[in-house]
Design a protein around this motif. Structure first.
Motif, mmCIF file in Angstrom:
data_model
loop_
_atom_site.group_PDB
_atom_site.id
_atom_site.type_symbol
_atom_site.label_atom_id
_atom_site.label_comp_id
_atom_site.label_asym_id
_atom_site.label_seq_id
_atom_site.Cartn_x
_atom_site.Cartn_y
_atom_site.Cartn_z
ATOM 1 N N LEU A 413 0.664 -1.074 0.037
ATOM 2 C CA LEU A 413 -0.099 -0.060 -0.085
ATOM 3 C C LEU A 413 0.648 1.602 0.383
ATOM 4 N N VAL A 418 -0.738 4.632 -0.579
ATOM 5 C CA VAL A 418 -1.615 4.797 0.334
ATOM 6 C C VAL A 418 -1.262 4.564 1.885
ATOM 7 N N LEU A 420 -1.740 3.495 5.990
ATOM 8 C CA LEU A 420 -2.887 3.361 7.213
ATOM 9 C C LEU A 420 -2.842 3.583 8.431
ATOM 10 N N MET A 637 -10.648 7.460 3.424
ATOM 11 C CA MET A 637 -9.746 7.509 2.496
ATOM 12 C C MET A 637 -9.774 9.078 3.168
ATOM 13 N N ALA A 652 -6.981 5.754 6.223
ATOM 14 C CA ALA A 652 -5.384 5.982 5.202
ATOM 15 C C ALA A 652 -5.723 7.173 4.220
ATOM 16 N N PHE A 654 -4.289 8.480 0.923
ATOM 17 C CA PHE A 654 -3.077 8.430 -0.026
ATOM 18 C C PHE A 654 -2.308 9.997 -0.941
ATOM 19 N N ALA A 665 -6.370 0.579 -2.669
ATOM 20 C CA ALA A 665 -6.662 -0.132 -0.977
ATOM 21 C C ALA A 665 -8.124 -0.894 -0.810
ATOM 22 N N SER A 669 -6.532 -5.013 0.243
ATOM 23 C CA SER A 669 -7.130 -5.140 1.251
ATOM 24 C C SER A 669 -7.737 -6.426 0.663
#
Length: 728
Positions: A413, A418, A420, A637, A652, A654, A665, A669
């Motif tokens: 990610l 991305v 988290l 996000m 999250a 980005f 994502a 995931s």
């Protein structure tokens, strides 16, 4: 003494009244260790959080300022059997590299000894079915002992020392049953040799150690590869900066001393130390970390640059807007730390199982030995079977099942832009079946752009850009960027609320409101074609032009929306912007469901309504007005340009100008969640099959070691599948 360490240099203020300290902790090997440390330290009064990062064996502590002495944490960890000291990334990397080399050396010694002992075992095995004399067999056994005992004493140190430390702290870890198995195998082999028995198990004992070391080395190597993401990010942080202390005099100072408003010099080949605005110079800058674009961007006076971006050509003079821990790079680093410290309900399940495993493993081995003795078996056979049970039931695979997947998925990610911000973000994003997008700053880029650039003559654009440099209005700044202007006109006057005026080659030039420039009719025509644009007008005598300025759509937004729909994810827009602007965006992206003029309360109501209909909603937004909806959604996000409130609430964040990280994502995931479940089942099924076989006496300690190490390697290899491709 550790208590004499001055911690003041390592303490960070993370908010009003809170202190953070990162500690490097030696001896963390699995989810059980993580859970034990976090539970114990979190129970200390005034501790806000204690989070272990298995990837780099780092413990992040946060507590109320003035309430605790940091030395207390070192002492408490020592009581638990762990050595700790302040975390410094460079020192940690050096130490981890040395540990990896140490494991490799020990593995080499164990493997070399195992090969020699296996060669000695061949004549013993063949002699037991032929005519080998007992004295000859004893000679080979003693020769094996001379090879194995010193090799085992050296190679098994990582397990023996870890187990001894744990037992001294009155706790058990996964190295305790391993060490007991190694010592029992060696002791039994030595006793058998002294008793002139036909069989000794030195080969099994040393092969057991070799298998264990191989598994641990592979585990550490995987963690080191994931740590490289954070290490590469940290390497972008320059330690010093060239600060102007006079009009032309510069001095090299620590980057941590730079304050907003200071002016720094960035030379070709250097990384920028601050977030700021270019006030002099032009250069190509690698901003791939911020924008996601691999091609260098051209920056000039008025352009924004960020810490960690690499200046490739010309020298820049930059006025700092943010420095040190307030830069965007520092924020990304903090978000990455959150990603690598992520927790999930599957990890918590693995932690609980690991806590129960130690007593269960020991009890199972003891009952196996007693059962075999009760059934009339010899003590030799009973103890060998118990050793096999002790080894084969070690919870290594279970302890690695979830952290391995999270480590790999977090790395994937991060490379995709991305980061988290919540422990169970992966699990919740994997369940998403509807995405609700905000428009402004989310589907569009936060920076304004000139939409009708193709219709503006080059000479008009250049002149308007020079005028725009004298205005502070963001719409004028968009014109200046589009023109690439670097030199403002002289003798410019600004009329408050109207625009700027000046003279060029004997004629008056103006830039500002349409009424200020006499371009109302042109503005009306432009707004009819582009109703969501903001208009800035330019006039030079009777020549009139208008610039349609608006936020540009993220370049891959149509592709991402289509990709989400192909994954079975419904998409809609809920925006506070005007209806024509939202309608136009929805039509461009092919989104049927959209709402405009929506308040923050209405956004929350819409998310709750969708949840009531059975949808798992992913909310994507950037503004302060999006924060309540982000907190309400099943998952959320925000772009890295979002407000701090939105970033804090989002699961999250980005990076870059592209929207693809949102789809990545969801896809990553889904794959990671499936791999977590697979790993848990692999660990469970392995024990269901292996334990009865070991209890029945059908495996030797050597086979048990191979099976146990093999299960751990299988779990890690399965976790690495998260790096390959994207699976829905």
């Amino acid at each position: 003494m550790q208590d004499d360490v001055d911690f003041s240099h390592y303490l960070k203020r993370t908010g009003t009244g809170f202190i953070q300290l990162d500690l490097a902790v030696e001896g963390i090997n699995c989810a059980g260790c993580m859970g034990k440390i976090e539970r114990n330290l979190s129970s200390i009064p005034d501790v806000i959080s204690a989070r272990v990062n298995l990837t780099d064996n780092r413990l992040a502590l946060e507590w109320k300022a003035g309430a605790l002495d940091p030395a207390l944490f070192i002492k408490r960890l020592a009581e638990l059997g762990y050595r700790a000291y302040p975390f410094q990334r460079d020192d940690a990397e050096t130490l981890e590299s040395e540990r990896a080399r140490d494991l490799l050396r020990r593995l080499g010694v164990a493997a070399f000894a195992a090969m020699n002992v296996m060669m000695l075992s061949i004549p013993v095995w063949s002699g037991n079915v032929s005519d080998m004399l007992p004295e000859q067999r004893d000679f080979f056994h003693w020769l094996s002992a001379l090879i194995v005992l010193p090799a085992a004493a050296y190679s098994a140190q990582p397990f023996l020392s870890s187990a001894f430390t744990a037992l001294r702290a009155r706790r058990a870890n996964m190295d305790v049953p391993i060490s007991i198995g190694i010592l029992l195998a060696l002791a039994t082999s030595l006793i058998e040799t002294v008793a002139h028995a036909e069989h000794a198990y030195f080969d099994a004992a040393i092969m057991l150690i070799a298998f264990l070391l191989a598994g641990r080395y592979l585990d550490q190597n995987m963690r080191r590869r994931t740590r490289a993401f954070a290490g590469n990010l940290a390497a972008l942080k320059a330690e010093t900066a060239a600060k102007f202390i006079g009009p032309t005099e510069i001095r090299t100072v620590p980057a941590s001393t730079i304050k907003p408003g200071d002016v720094v010099l960035v030379r070709p080949g250097e990384c920028c130390t601050v977030d700021g605005d270019v006030i002099e110079g032009r250069s190509e800058v690698d901003q791939s970390l911020i924008t996601g674009e691999t091609l260098p961007a051209l920056v000039a006076p008025g352009s924004a640059v960020f810490a960690g971006t690499l200046v490739r050509s010309g020298t820049l003079r930059v006025r700092a807007v943010a420095a040190s821990e307030d830069t965007l790079l520092a924020e990304i680093s903090r978000l990455l730390d959150h990603a690598l410290q992520a927790r999930s309900r599957y990890l918590r399940l693995a932690e609980r199982a690991s806590r129960l495993y130690a007593p269960i493993v020991h009890a199972t081995a003891l009952l196996t030995m007693l059962g075999w003795l009760a059934s009339g078996a010899t003590f030799h056979d009973a103890i060998v079977t118990a050793i096999a049970v002790l080894i084969i039931t070690c919870p290594c695979a279970l302890g690695l099942a979830i952290p391995a997947v999270q480590t790999v998925a977090s790395g994937v990610l991060f490379r995709s832009g991305v980061l988290l911000n919540a422990g169970d973000a992966i699990e919740r994003m994997a369940e998403v079946n509807r995405v609700v997008f905000d428009k402004t700053g989310t589907l569009t880029l936060p920076e304004l752009d000139v939409a009708n650039l193709a219709s503006i003559p080059d000479d008009v654009l250049k002149l308007a850009g020079r005028l725009a440099l004298s205005s502070r209005h963001p719409v004028a700044a968009a014109v200046a960027r589009a023109a690439g202007a670097s030199e403002p006109l002289a003798d410019i006057e600004e009329e408050l609320g109207q625009g700027v005026r000046g003279y060029y080659q004997g004629s008056e030039v103006r830039l500002g409101r349409t009424s200020f420039c006499g371009a109302e009719s042109l503005a009306e025509e432009t707004l009819c074609r582009d109703p969501e644009a903001s208009i800035v007008a330019f006039s030079r005598g009777d020549s009139k032009h208008v610039f349609a300025v608006r936020q540009r759509m993220r370049p891959d937004a149509p592709e991402v929306v289509a990709g989400l729909v192909s994954l079975g994810v419904a998409v809609e827009i809920v925006s506070g912007d005007r209806e024509p602007a939202v309608q136009r965006t929805a039509a461009t992206l092919g989104i049927q469901n959209w709402r405009a003029g929506v308040s923050p309360t209405d956004k929350v109501a819409r998310v709750k309504s969708l949840t009531g209909e059975g949808y798992k909603v992913l909310m994507v937004g950037d503004g302060l007005n999006d924060a309540p909806a982000l907190a309400t959604a099943h998952a959320s996000m925000s772009p890295v340009t979002a407000t701090h409130m939105s970033q804090a609430v989002a699961d999250a964040v980005f990076l870059g100008e592209r929207l693809r990280p949102v789809m990545t994502a969801v896809m990553t995931s889904r794959k990671a969640l499936r791999l977590m479940r697979q790993n848990l089942w692999l660990a469970v099924v392995y024990n269901i099959l292996a334990v009865p076989v070991a209890i029945a006496g059908l495996v030797t300690p050597l086979i048990a070691a191979a099976a146990m190490s093999g299960s751990s390697v299988l779990v890690m290899l399965n976790a690495l599948r998260a790096r390959r491709g994207e699976v829905v």
